[in-house]
Each structure stands twice: as C-alpha cells, then as structure tokens.
Scaffold this motif. Structure first.
Motif, short mmCIF file in Angstrom:
data_model
loop_
_atom_site.label_atom_id
_atom_site.label_comp_id
_atom_site.label_asym_id
_atom_site.label_seq_id
_atom_site.Cartn_x
_atom_site.Cartn_y
_atom_site.Cartn_z
N PRO A 339 41.25 41.99 34.68
CA PRO A 339 41.12 41.59 36.14
C PRO A 339 42.66 41.96 36.54
N VAL A 340 42.42 42.03 37.97
CA VAL A 340 43.67 42.40 38.69
C VAL A 340 44.17 41.01 39.29
N VAL A 341 45.61 40.86 39.04
CA VAL A 341 46.42 39.65 39.22
C VAL A 341 47.04 39.88 40.63
N ALA A 342 46.99 39.28 41.65
CA ALA A 342 47.83 39.48 42.86
C ALA A 342 48.82 38.62 42.99
N ASP A 343 50.13 39.05 43.11
CA ASP A 343 51.21 37.95 43.34
C ASP A 343 52.17 38.53 44.16
N GLY A 344 52.09 38.01 45.62
CA GLY A 344 52.59 38.52 46.58
C GLY A 344 51.96 39.80 47.12
N ARG A 345 52.83 40.84 47.34
CA ARG A 345 52.59 41.99 47.71
C ARG A 345 52.28 43.10 46.49
N ARG A 346 52.30 42.43 45.20
CA ARG A 346 52.29 43.35 43.94
C ARG A 346 50.76 42.84 43.32
N GLN A 347 50.09 43.76 42.60
CA GLN A 347 49.06 43.54 42.11
C GLN A 347 49.16 44.11 40.57
N TYR A 348 48.84 43.38 39.45
CA TYR A 348 49.10 43.42 38.05
C TYR A 348 47.91 43.82 37.46
N ASP A 363 57.15 42.10 33.54
CA ASP A 363 55.91 42.43 34.62
C ASP A 363 55.73 43.77 34.92
N GLU A 364 56.87 44.71 35.24
CA GLU A 364 56.55 45.77 35.78
C GLU A 364 55.92 46.83 34.79
N LEU A 365 55.58 46.49 33.59
CA LEU A 365 54.84 47.40 32.85
C LEU A 365 53.36 47.43 33.06
N PHE A 366 52.98 46.17 33.72
CA PHE A 366 51.56 45.74 34.15
C PHE A 366 51.26 46.41 35.56
N LEU A 367 52.23 46.54 36.32
CA LEU A 367 52.35 46.84 37.70
C LEU A 367 51.14 48.07 38.07
N LEU A 368 50.17 47.67 38.79
CA LEU A 368 49.42 48.59 39.56
C LEU A 368 49.87 49.26 40.68
N ARG A 369 50.08 48.36 41.76
CA ARG A 369 50.62 48.78 42.88
C ARG A 369 51.10 47.78 43.55
N GLU A 370 52.07 48.22 44.60
CA GLU A 370 52.76 47.32 45.49
C GLU A 370 52.53 47.69 47.09
N GLU A 374 48.15 45.16 52.34
CA GLU A 374 46.63 45.36 51.88
C GLU A 374 46.50 44.58 50.78
N VAL A 375 47.19 43.31 50.74
CA VAL A 375 46.96 42.52 49.55
C VAL A 375 45.52 42.15 49.33
N ALA A 376 44.93 41.68 50.63
CA ALA A 376 43.85 41.01 50.67
C ALA A 376 42.58 42.14 50.57
N ALA A 377 42.96 43.42 50.80
CA ALA A 377 41.98 44.30 50.67
C ALA A 377 41.29 44.50 49.37
#
Length: 417
Positions: A339-348, A363-370, A374-377
């Motif tokens: 699953p994608v975990v959203a935390d503010g502007r970051r997605q993990y 956390d940076e190891l799991f970072l998908l994008r910031e 578009e957090v809600a997209a």
C-alpha cells in the motif's frame, strides 16, 4: 618462383573468433555451423576454439570441423580449468586478427554478422562494436541499446551499462596495449570486468543494431554457466566489475550509471526468492558481503536511481538482518505492490519494514515521491514506478518489444509497461 609454403608470411585475418568450449553439446554444432557459414571471404576469418576438458564429445567435434575446414579452425585441448576465463584467455593469446570477437559455444551468429561488424568498425574507427543480440529459447536480452545504429555511445548517454557481456567485437590492438585479460579466479562474470575496462579505455564504442548479429541461447536445462553459479561467486564477480568502474570511470554520470546497474539489478537479483533456499549460514555471509559492497563502492550515492524494493532489500542485508530480509522477500512474493502511505506531501511504499522500530530504517528508503499539490490524486501504479526507476528509457523501449516481457507486463500491470 613462388615462395615455399612454410616460408610464406601468414596473412593477418580481419577477425578472430574465440570460442571457449566445455560440455555444450548439442548446441556447439549450431555455433560452429554459423562460423563456417559466415559471408566473410576466405582468409578474413580465423576461429580459435579452446576445449576446456569437455566430456560430452565436444572436443572431438571441434577436431572434425578443423579437419573439414582447413585454415579456418585452430583447436586447442586443455584440462578443465574450472571456469570460462582460462580458455577465453588462451584463445585470446592465439588471436591474430585485427579484431577479436568472443562467441559462446552454445550461441551462434547471423550469416553476415562478422562482415558487417568489421565494416562498421573500420568505417567508424571503433575500438569496440556492440552487435545486436537476440534471445533464443526464451532468453531475455535487453534491447534498449539496439534501437538504432550508433557510431559512438557512452555510459552516461545510453544503456551501455546494461550490456557488459563480452559478446562484442574488440580491436585486438586495444586489448594487447592495455594487457586486458580475464581474472581466472572468478568462476562467473569474468567477462564483465574485461568488457567494462575495454569500453572505458576505448576511444570509441559503437553499436550495430541494423542486423541480428548474435543469438544468445538459453539451454533447455538452464545449465548455462551464469544460471548455475553460486551466490557468493556472483558477488565476487560483481565486486570485480565495480572495482574496474571505481578505478577507471569518470566521476559523475558515467560512474553512477555503472554503479546503478550493479545495485539496481545485479545485487538485488541475489536477494530474491532464491535467497530463501540458502542455508542460514550462507544467508548471513551473503548479507555481510553485500554490506561490504555497499560501503566499498558508494552504493547509497545512487539509491535515488533504485526502486524502493531493491533499496529496502539491500539495506536489510547491510544491517545483517537475514530474518527481516526473508520477511521482505516473502511479502513481495505474496503481495506484490505494498500500500502507498501518504504523509503530508510525501508518499511512501508501505512495506512491513516501513517505520518498524526494531529495524530503524530511515523513511527516505521507502520514499516514492514528494509533490506539492497532488497528494490527493491517485498515485501511479507502484510496479510502473519501480520499472521506470530501475531501467533507462532506451532499455525500457527495447524490453517492451520482447514477447517474454510483454507476457510478464500483462501479468503485473495490465501490459502498460
């Protein structure tokens, strides 16, 4: 009066093909037939075949071809050396051509391959020419380098880092001038440090993509050397390749491209389901060796080029946590995308190891994008993100055209690549 045959100088052939042979029957027949059938005029080609103690009749077959085609084949028989490096080195010592090409004894060449490769090298002034390669029997061959002929390519501007096998045409003067040889202590991947050094020392590396030159065969029983090599032997080969890069590659894009290939592909492949089949002692040894590779060659500097799953597995190995690495491998096999975990502007990537206090992975190891807005997209499919992060665009285009990859893509993400 004509000069006596024994005193007449031997003409220098355009190309020497070196074939290291060890128990490759029945595939060896097609290999030798493809050499006999080359379109090069007589005298322009020589074949040096080194039988490394074959026990399947391959040595006798080489002698038969040499007898039927005098002047074409030079056959050497030697006791088994334990790996492909020694017979390749022996063949290279005997090579007389202006160029040399290494051909696997279970592979074969297109009829015009050598004529076209020599012509391209002469026209472009190339030290190395990469021939277009085609997989046989389901062998997956990355095609990103072969979208078009290229007079000059480098590691920073092409998928060259993904094509480090020795299935290439090398200018023999380059090889001799720099004393290039395979490390006979390596049981697998000995050709890759050799090839990488040749490419890094070459004044020009070219690609001949307009003709199907080199057909790479996956044996029906998957007994190719690289398929049966042990994990620790593979790690030693990977280390030798990265050492050449550290010594010769230009810092920046060139070095990073080579490092990224190793740590996005070569190392993570050893930390997949096959890892679960190893004894616990060997698993721990693998983790220790991976940690040494990461520290020695600055792998973390190219982590941003790696997919999350690969980064996580490598770091679990670096922490020498084989039990957590086993859990990660099993999770990926059972669940695929996390699953994608959203935390503010970051997605993990929400793998079980994410924010597990016992492991303490950043956390940076799991970072998908910031992203700012578009957090809600809906996020992109994670498998597609991993695919795009792992493989250069040119290589992705080529792989998408391969039937085996299309079947895999259909099963993973609807065939969208």
């Amino acid at each position: 009066m004509p000069e006596p045959e024994a005193r007449r100088p031997m003409a220098v052939p355009d190309v020497t093909v070196v074939v290291a042979v060890y128990n490759t029957m029945p595939y060896l027949t097609a290999c030798l037939d493809s050499l006999v059938g080359q379109s090069l005029a007589p005298g322009r080609l020589e074949v040096v075949a080194v039988d490394d103690g074959s026990t399947d009749g391959g040595g006798e077959l080489l002698d038969e071809y040499a007898a039927r085609h005098p002047g074409l084949f030079t056959v050497v028989h030697q006791p088994n050396s334990g790996g492909p490096a020694a017979p390749a080195n022996r063949g290279l010592e005997l090579a007389r051509g202006r160029y040399v090409l290494f051909l696997g004894a279970d592979d074969w060449l297109g009829e015009e391959a050598l004529e076209r490769l020599v012509a391209a090298a002469d026209a472009w002034g190339s030290d190395v020419v990469v021939p277009k390669q085609v997989g046989v029997n389901g062998r997956l061959v990355p095609q990103g380098l072969f979208h078009a002929d290229a007079e000059s390519v480098g590691f920073a501007d092409s998928a060259l880092a993904w094509a480090l096998a020795d299935a290439k045409l090398f200018r023999l003067d380059l090889v001799r001038r720099h004393g290039l040889r395979r490390d006979e202590g390596l049981k697998v991947f000995a050709d890759q440090p050799f090839t990488l050094e040749a490419c890094l020392r070459a004044a020009r590396v070219s690609v001949l993509a307009s003709y199907d030159c080199y057909f790479l065969v996956l044996r029906e029983d998957r007994s190719n050397v690289t398929e049966r090599a042990g994990v620790l032997d593979r790690l030693r080969g990977i280390a030798a390749l990265q050492q050449v890069a550290a010594e010769l590659a230009r810092p920046g894009e060139e070095l990073d491209a080579i490092r990224a290939r190793g740590f996005a592909w070569d190392v993570p492949r050893l930390l997949q389901e096959g890892f679960l089949l190893l004894s616990k002692d060997v698993q721990e040894r693998v983790c220790v060796e991976v940690a040494r590779l990461v520290e020695r060659f600055g792998a973390r500097e190219v982590y941003h080029r790696l997919p999350v799953a690969e980064r996580v597995r490598i770091e679990l190995a670096c922490a020498v946590r084989p039990e957590a690495l086993r859990d990660q491998i099993r999770y990926e096999a059972a669940h695929g995308d996390p699953p994608v975990v959203a935390d503010g502007r970051r997605q993990y990537a929400g793998y079980p190891a994410f924010r597990d206090a016992r492991l303490g992975l950043p956390d940076e190891l799991f970072l998908l994008r910031e992203e700012a807005a578009e957090v809600a997209a809906p996020p992109l499919n994670l498998a597609r993100q991993l695919w795009r992060g792992l493989v250069p665009e040119q290589l992705r285009r080529g792989l998408r055209r391969h039937p085996a990859w299309r079947r895999l893509a259909d099963s993973v993400n609807g065939g969208r690549g």
